[in-house]
Design a protein around this motif. Structure first.
Motif, PDB file in Angstrom:
ATOM      1  N   ARG A 121     -82.475 -72.839 -69.599  1.00 13.91           N
ATOM      2  CA  ARG A 121     -82.242 -73.037 -67.851  1.00 13.91           C
ATOM      3  C   ARG A 121     -80.995 -71.558 -67.631  1.00 13.91           C
ATOM      4  O   ARG A 121     -81.780 -71.353 -66.424  1.00 13.91           O
ATOM      5  CB  ARG A 121     -82.048 -74.035 -67.914  1.00 13.91           C
ATOM      6  CG  ARG A 121     -83.501 -75.142 -67.195  1.00 13.91           C
ATOM      7  CD  ARG A 121     -83.198 -76.114 -66.455  1.00 13.91           C
ATOM      8  NE  ARG A 121     -83.953 -76.964 -66.600  1.00 13.91           N
ATOM      9  CZ  ARG A 121     -84.099 -78.374 -67.166  1.00 13.91           C
ATOM     10  NH1 ARG A 121     -82.787 -78.788 -67.084  1.00 13.91           N
ATOM     11  NH2 ARG A 121     -85.488 -78.888 -67.289  1.00 13.91           N
ATOM     12  N   LEU A 122     -80.333 -71.455 -68.298  1.00  8.82           N
ATOM     13  CA  LEU A 122     -79.266 -71.053 -67.958  1.00  8.82           C
ATOM     14  C   LEU A 122     -79.983 -69.292 -67.486  1.00  8.82           C
ATOM     15  O   LEU A 122     -79.864 -68.499 -67.273  1.00  8.82           O
ATOM     16  CB  LEU A 122     -78.179 -70.369 -68.830  1.00  8.82           C
ATOM     17  CG  LEU A 122     -76.721 -71.472 -67.964  1.00  8.82           C
ATOM     18  CD1 LEU A 122     -76.103 -71.698 -69.312  1.00  8.82           C
ATOM     19  CD2 LEU A 122     -76.511 -70.995 -67.107  1.00  8.82           C
ATOM     20  N   ARG A 123     -80.742 -69.006 -68.717  1.00  9.62           N
ATOM     21  CA  ARG A 123     -81.526 -67.849 -68.748  1.00  9.62           C
ATOM     22  C   ARG A 123     -82.440 -67.488 -67.661  1.00  9.62           C
ATOM     23  O   ARG A 123     -82.361 -66.016 -67.176  1.00  9.62           O
ATOM     24  CB  ARG A 123     -82.960 -67.492 -70.288  1.00  9.62           C
ATOM     25  CG  ARG A 123     -81.505 -67.025 -71.212  1.00  9.62           C
ATOM     26  CD  ARG A 123     -81.830 -66.370 -72.702  1.00  9.62           C
ATOM     27  NE  ARG A 123     -82.240 -65.038 -72.172  1.00  9.62           N
ATOM     28  CZ  ARG A 123     -83.556 -64.864 -72.803  1.00  9.62           C
ATOM     29  NH1 ARG A 123     -84.699 -65.928 -73.704  1.00  9.62           N
ATOM     30  NH2 ARG A 123     -84.638 -63.697 -72.665  1.00  9.62           N
ATOM     31  N   LYS A 124     -83.206 -68.471 -68.013  1.00 11.43           N
ATOM     32  CA  LYS A 124     -84.300 -68.931 -66.968  1.00 11.43           C
ATOM     33  C   LYS A 124     -83.612 -68.065 -65.153  1.00 11.43           C
ATOM     34  O   LYS A 124     -84.299 -67.641 -63.798  1.00 11.43           O
ATOM     35  CB  LYS A 124     -85.245 -69.308 -66.474  1.00 11.43           C
ATOM     36  CG  LYS A 124     -85.920 -69.535 -65.285  1.00 11.43           C
ATOM     37  CD  LYS A 124     -87.189 -70.326 -65.773  1.00 11.43           C
ATOM     38  CE  LYS A 124     -88.658 -69.858 -64.709  1.00 11.43           C
ATOM     39  NZ  LYS A 124     -88.530 -68.972 -63.421  1.00 11.43           N
ATOM     40  N   MET A 125     -82.404 -68.975 -64.531  1.00 12.85           N
ATOM     41  CA  MET A 125     -81.540 -69.056 -63.674  1.00 12.85           C
ATOM     42  C   MET A 125     -81.053 -67.536 -63.083  1.00 12.85           C
ATOM     43  O   MET A 125     -81.406 -66.591 -62.600  1.00 12.85           O
ATOM     44  CB  MET A 125     -80.825 -69.793 -63.209  1.00 12.85           C
ATOM     45  CG  MET A 125     -81.324 -71.182 -63.523  1.00 12.85           C
ATOM     46  SD  MET A 125     -79.351 -72.830 -63.303  1.00 12.85           S
ATOM     47  CE  MET A 125     -78.754 -72.462 -62.153  1.00 12.85           C
TER      48      MET A 125
END
Length: 142
Positions: A121-125
């Motif tokens: 999620r962090l990577r995608k955000m």
């Protein structure tokens, strides 16, 4: 302005003021410092090393010896400076990793998800917002 390769200081027996000035000089304009002294005092040579003096030499020297000494001091200074720079990069990287890990833990707690899902999620955000993981982590933790 001159950007010398090294600073050579000739002093009979350097005072604490001299050493403090050299330490300030070294912090402001990092260069290898070679100190030539007339008298040997183990305490002064130790204080000189702490002040950033790269080489402390007692008694007079032939010009060829001085040149060799300065070259060695420059090489040692450059190696030490490279290590100091690498340490700074490693410390910065570690701080960034800690921030990302804290942001990941925050997501795990808030959303009840596992570590891998939180990281994804962090990577995608970060990608969606065109930020680095560290920049996003700072925003989330801020």
């Amino acid at each position: 302005r001159l950007a010398p390769d090294a600073v050579i200081v000739d002093a009979e027996l350097p005072s604490r003021d001299t050493l403090e000035h050299l330490a300030q000089l070294g912090r402001r304009f990092p260069r290898p410092i070679v100190m030539l002294a007339d008298q040997d005092d183990p305490q002064v040579s130790l204080e000189a090393a702490r002040a950033g003096v790269s080489a402390y030499v007692v008694d007079g020297l032939a010009p060829a010896t001085v040149r060799s000494l300065v070259n060695v001091a420059i090489a040692h200074f450059q190696a030490h400076d490279a290590l100091r720079s690498e340490l700074g990069r490693v410390q910065q990287s570690l701080e960034q990793r800690k921030a990302v890990d804290r942001a990941k833990c925050l997501l795990m707690e808030r959303q009840g998800i596992g570590e891998e899902a939180a990281y994804q999620r962090l990577r995608k955000m970060a990608m969606d917002r065109r930020l680095s993981l560290y920049e996003l982590a700072c925003e989330l933790l801020g």
